[in-house]
Structures are given as structure tokens and as C-alpha cells.
Design a protein around this motif. Structure first.
Motif, PDB file in Angstrom:
ATOM      1  N   SER A 134       6.308  -9.841  -1.571  1.00  0.00           N
ATOM      2  CA  SER A 134       4.891  -9.472  -1.612  1.00  0.00           C
ATOM      3  C   SER A 134       4.653  -8.035  -1.165  1.00  0.00           C
ATOM      4  O   SER A 134       3.516  -7.614  -1.026  1.00  0.00           O
ATOM      5  CB  SER A 134       4.089 -10.426  -0.725  1.00  0.00           C
ATOM      6  N   LEU A 135       5.729  -7.264  -0.942  1.00  0.00           N
ATOM      7  CA  LEU A 135       5.551  -5.881  -0.475  1.00  0.00           C
ATOM      8  C   LEU A 135       5.502  -4.910  -1.653  1.00  0.00           C
ATOM      9  O   LEU A 135       6.076  -5.166  -2.704  1.00  0.00           O
ATOM     10  CB  LEU A 135       6.711  -5.480   0.438  1.00  0.00           C
ATOM     11  N   SER A 136       4.848  -3.770  -1.439  1.00  0.00           N
ATOM     12  CA  SER A 136       4.874  -2.706  -2.446  1.00  0.00           C
ATOM     13  C   SER A 136       6.217  -1.984  -2.354  1.00  0.00           C
ATOM     14  O   SER A 136       6.960  -2.152  -1.395  1.00  0.00           O
ATOM     15  CB  SER A 136       3.744  -1.718  -2.174  1.00  0.00           C
ATOM     16  N   GLY A 137       6.506  -1.161  -3.364  1.00  0.00           N
ATOM     17  CA  GLY A 137       7.778  -0.445  -3.389  1.00  0.00           C
ATOM     18  C   GLY A 137       8.002   0.414  -2.150  1.00  0.00           C
ATOM     19  O   GLY A 137       9.084   0.423  -1.581  1.00  0.00           O
ATOM     20  N   GLY A 138       6.942   1.119  -1.736  1.00  0.00           N
ATOM     21  CA  GLY A 138       7.065   1.988  -0.576  1.00  0.00           C
ATOM     22  C   GLY A 138       7.303   1.197   0.703  1.00  0.00           C
ATOM     23  O   GLY A 138       8.103   1.587   1.551  1.00  0.00           O
TER      24      GLY A 138
END
Lengths: 354, 228
Positions: A134-138
Motif C-alpha cells: 500500500s506504499l507509494s514508490g518513494g
């Protein structure tokens, strides 16, 4: 700490021969894709075996084909941040971060080694209970950096950690890598093909071209000769003033003051300015009534043919090196030659916030 | 249901559970070897594992009989040194079921291990995990749905195993007479039809419950692993 690499590897038609040492700080392995950068860090990590050579960290031999030494990767204590973050999908962010702690015995060296310190350094406190999916790439990359740090590495390898991210995410992570370089006390070997990243982050640059190391040295000396397609120059600078009304920041460099789009760095902090050769214009007289805000007095040091009827004019700006890319026609028209005084004109808007 | 029928059902559950649990660790290890390692004789091992799947069950049972039987070399060795006797015991039925279910187990687990990203395993290695730990903390949790599927396949095969079992350990009520053996016996006697039908329904119920249970378990693991 020091890293010594001297290896040779042949795979099909690719021949990698590399010999370099890295000192504390951030060492950038720079070269275009296919030049062997990733293979080289894989060798340092112990994921690839070279045909011949040796790798040593702090004098401790990790690989030597001569003495038949091969330390497997799980015993090397070398952290690795991959381009694709490779977080474990079945574990929460917290357990991803603490994964390496199961295996490394604490020996008390290294500064930012506690979970709290690393979480604060990377700004990932609000993510701890979430799953990597559920995390963004950054966010993923920051967690991956934290996970590698918490395994107490002697050396941190980063293989194009920003390559899979867009510009906004990249800008979000760069300050964390700078803090890592300056605060965590772990030396970093950083793979990149981006001049802007290397200019901003590197202490030392190892230039790799087609499997061969072509140059090693401080970033200011090496980067200008790095890549003819995207040539440029690097200036060490100190932030001296912010102009809130026009959103400009003034930087003091050896070559003179530069006005650039507003930076977030506070007054007094040191930054690096990267000036692309094709953004530099040359004038024989000091130009007046022009929109460009930066005019630097300089002297032509050398003229190098850049192909396609273009030339790189190496300038000496009060001891600092700046390169200008001009047409062969301009070289002739302005009668440019080594020793000739000129003025280098650089538009403020041509500076990018990397 | 008669006591004789209950005994057969209980025995079948015992035999199938024992066969599944005993072959699970070996099956996972062999599946991992086949999925992740290159070694001399890999093709031979692969063939050997799959042999019970292609041989007639009676042949497998006969091979077990001449290997683990009372007068057979391995059987004598095990009985003399460890007190383990397979022939005409329920343990023999479990062995026959384990051998027959083994290829199904290995196939399912091997496929799911191959689906686990080796890059994650290498990342775990750079964090200091030795290969066995990488397997326990990364590979195994990520291929768990496949392990469960393999175990259920093995269990179902064991519940239905007939040919190898009856050849190897015969059809002794209370010792080696499993559900399929009893159903077969009942179809051979007059007035056995009603009992055979009852046991058939029991057999169907057990198989469906096992399948349902594994589906639920696998789904729970997937949900737990992939969501925030």
C-alpha cells in the motif's frame, strides 16, 4: 572505512575490468546503462562472482580469487538498496525494517542504528504498521533504505534507487540520502546514470564506460568530463540570501554569485550547482539589458570538439571550471581561443532543483 | 453405521493424516531442491518422485512389498534396528498413501516456490539471513498457499488410495482396511449395497470438507499477506 575493488569478469561479449577505491562519504559509480555499474555492485555485495580479482572492505578480504576467499553475501554486512525496493510483501513496514536485526549481532558501532533514529531520519514513522503493497514508490524506497541501514552495514550499496520514481518522488528522497551521507556515518556506493543526482550527492565519482573505469576523483573534477551528450560543470556553493518576492536564492561560488530558483536549504548551508554546458551562453562584451541574471567573467581554458559542428568551451571562472557548449560557427565568429577573456551568461530558470 | 464402518473411517483418517504430515517436510525439501538448485542427478530425482503418478498403483504396491515386506531387505533392516514394521500394519497403509500422494504434493509446492521472486531471497541474504533462514522467513511464507494446496491434494489422494495399499498391506479389518478397501469388500458381498452407498457419501463429505478447509485457509493467508 575504505573499499578496494579490483576485479575482472567476462560474460559473453561483455568484458568488465574495474579497479578503484572508495573513501568515506558517497562514491558514485557513474556511467550510461550497460556500462557494468550494476554488475559491479552485485560483485561487491557477493551476488555475482567475478572471474578474477579481489574485494576488501576496511582491509577485510571479502573476495579473492587468488587466495580462494569468497565470503557469502549474508556474512558480508553490506547493505543493498535495490532499484525495485524488494520489500517483503508478507511483512509490515516495521518488520521489514527490523528484518536484518534478527541476524546481526550488535557491536555498537555506527551512529544512527536504532529504529527510532532511522525512522526519524527517513520520515517513515507514520508507515510502520502498513504493508509494503500500500506504499507509494518513494515511501517504498525510504523503507528499503531504512531496512538496509538497520542491518548495521559496513557499507551501503544503492543501485539507482531513484530510477523508478518520477521527479516529484525523486525530489522527496534526495534530501534523505543527503542526510544519510552526512549523518549516518555509513559510506555509500551509489550507482547512477543521472548527472544531476551525482552532482548533488557524490563526494567521489568513479566513471565507468563500457566495462572499464575511465576516471576516478572528486566530483568537481570528474563530472565535467563525464558524458559528452549531457556535459556540464559542478560548482560548490554556499547559500547567502533568499529573495522571497521573486522566489530566488543567491549562491556564492568561486566563480561568482549565482541567482537560482528558490531553494529550501537555509542560509549558510552548502549546496552544489550543476550547470549544463548547453545552458551557458558566451559574450565578448559584458552584456547589458538582458533577462539572464547570471553573468560570470571568465577566460577560455580550452576548446574541445564535441562533434556535429559543436564545441565544448572550457572556461576558467576565477579558478572554477565551467563548460559552455557552442556551435563551431560561434567559435569562429567570436574568434574563441585559449586565453581569450569572455563572459558566461546563464539564465536562472535553466537551473533545475534536483 | 456399523462399528466396522466407523473403524474403517477412523483408520482412513489416521492413515491419510499420518501420510500427509510425514511426507510434508520431505516433500517441501524435495520441491525446494527441484525448484532452486542445480545438481547432478536432478533429472533422476524428478523422475523418481513422479514415478508413482505414472505407474499402475498395483505395481507401486508390489514394489513396496518387495522392498519393505517382512522378508524384504529394507523391511528386515528397519524391523531389526528400529522396530518399525510396515507389512500388514496401518503404518504400511500410511507409507503406501504417502508414496502415492508424494508427487502431487511436490508438484504443487514446487510450482509455488518457483513463483516466489528470487530477488526477494537475495535481498534477505544481503540483510544477513543465511539460506535456511531466507527459506523460513521469506520463501516459505510466500509459498504457503501452494504448500496447503499440495498437502490437501496429498490428503485426498491418501483418502482414496486403494491399489497400492491393498497390494502392499492387504485388507485386514481394523488394521489395514481403509474406506476404499471396505467399500470394495462391501460391493463383493450380497446386501452390501446400502453400506457401500453410506460410506461413499462419507467419503464425498470428507473430501469436500478438506477442500473447503484448504480454500478458506489459503484465502486467509493471501488476505493477510497482501493487504495493509
Amino acid at each position: 572505512m575504505s573499499l578496494d575493488v579490483d576485479i575482472e569478469l567476462v560474460r559473453d561479449s561483455f568484458h568488465l575490468v574495474a579497479r578503484f577505491s572508495a573513501q568515506p562519504g558517497l562514491t558514485a559509480l557513474f556511467g550510461r546503462s550497460g556500462s557494468g555499474k550494476s554488475t559491479l555492485v552485485d560483485i561487491v555485495a557477493g551476488l555475482v562472482r567475478p572471474d578474477r580479482g579481489r574485494v576488501a572492505v576496511d582491509g577485510k578480504l571479502l573476495l579473492s580469487t587468488e587466495q580462494d576467499v569468497f565470503v557469502p553475501s549474508h556474512l558480508r554486512r553490506i547493505g543493498y538498496v535495490f532499484q525495485d525496493s524488494r520489500l517483503f510483501p508478507h511483512l509490515s513496514v516495521r518488520r521489514n525494517l527490523l528484518y536484518g536485526r534478527w541476524f546481526t549481532r550488535h557491536d555498537g558501532n555506527g551512529a544512527a542504528t536504532g529504529l527510532e533514529a532511522v525512522v526519524a531520519l527517513l520520515g517513515i514513522g507514520h508507515l510502520l504498521e502498513r504493508r509494503p503493497g500500500s506504499l507509494s514508490g518513494g515511501e517504498k524506497q525510504r523503507v528499503a533504505i531504512g531496512r538496509a541501514l538497520l542491518a548495521h552495514p559496513r557499507l551501503l550499496l544503492m543501485d539507482e534507487p531513484l530510477a523508478s520514481l518520477d521527479d516529484a518522488r525523486r525530489a522527496e528522497i534526495l534530501p534523505f540520502i543527503e542526510r544519510l551521507r552526512d549523518e549516518a556515518g555509513v559510506p555509500i556506493l551509489y550507482v547512477s546514470h543521472s548527472v544531476a543526482e551525482v552532482a548533488r550527492l557524490a563526494t567521489t565519482v568513479v566513471l565507468l564506460n563500457d566495462g572499464k573505469v575511465t576516471a576516478t576523483g572528486p566530483v568537481v573534477d570528474i563530472l565535467p568530463q563525464a558524458d559528452s551528450g549531457e556535459g556540464g560543470s559542478v560548482l560548490d556553493a554556499v547559500v547567502t540570501k533568499h529573495d522571497a518576492r521573486f522566489q530566488l536564492t543567491t549562491l556564492a561560488t568561486r566563480a561568482g554569485d549565482l541567482q537560482v530558483p528558490q531553494l529550501s536549504a537555509p542560509v549558510g548551508s552548502t549546496v552544489r550547482a550543476y550547470i549544463r554546458a548547453r545552458d551557458v551562453m558566451l559574450a565578448l562584451e559584458p552584456p547589458s539589458q538582458i533577462s539572464a541574471l547570471n553573468v560570470l567573467a571568465a577566460r577560455v581554458a580550452a576548446i574541445v570538439d564535441a562533434g556535429r559542428a559543436q564545441a565544448d568551451v572550457r572556461l576558467d571562472c576565477n579558478g572554477a571550471a565551467v563548460t559552455a557548449r557552442v556551435t563551431a560557427r560561434s567559435v569562429e565568429g567570436l574568434a574563441l581561443a585559449p586565453g581569450r577573456p569572455v563572459h558566461a551568461v546563464i539564465k536562472s530558470v535553466s537551473f533545475e532543483r534536483s | 453405521m456399523t462399528p466396522e464402518e466407523w473403524t474403517a473411517v477412523r483408520l482412513s483418517l489416521l492413515v491419510a493424516t499420518t501420510a500427509t504430515l510425514a511426507s510434508l517436510p520431505v516433500g517441501v525439501a524435495v520441491a525446494w531442491l527441484l525448484a532452486r538448485r542445480q545438481f547432478w542427478g536432478k533429472g533422476l530425482l524428478d523422475t523418481l518422485v513422479h514415478l508413482p503418478l505414472i505407474l499402475p498403483p498395483v505395481v507401486t504396491g508390489y514394489l513396496l512389498l518387495i522392498t519393505f515386506g517382512r522378508r524384504a531387505p529394507v523391511g528386515v533392516f528397519l524391523a531389526d534396528n528400529f522396530g518399525i514394521v510396515f507389512s500388514f500394519r496401518w503404518t504400511g497403509a500410511a507409507l503406501a498413501c504417502a508414496v502415492m500422494g508424494f508427487p502431487l504434493l511436490v508438484r504443487a509446492v514446487r510450482l509455488s516456490i518457483e513463483a516466489v521472486d528470487t530477488r526477494l531471497e537475495r535481498a534477505a541474504g544481503t540483510l544477513g539471513a543465511r539460506p535456511l533462514w531466507v527459506f523460513a522467513t521469506v520463501t516459505l511464507p510466500l509459498c504457503l498457499p501452494g504448500v496447503i494446496a499440495g498437502a490437501i491434494l496429498c490428503f485426498a489422494k491418501a483418502m482414496g488410495e486403494f491399489g497400492a495399499t491393498i497390494t502392499f498391506v492387504s485388507n485386514i479389518p481394523g488394521e489395514t482396511q481403509t474406506l476404499p478397501s471396505l467399500i470394495y469388500t462391501l460391493t463383493q458381498v450380497p446386501d452390501g449395497d446400502a453400506a457401500a452407498l453410506r460410506l461413499t457419501l462419507v467419503s464425498i463429505a470428507i473430501s469436500m470438507l478438506a477442500l473447503l478447509g484448504s480454500e478458506l485457509l489459503a484465502r486467509r493467508i493471501c488476505v493477510r499477506q497482501m493487504t495493509a
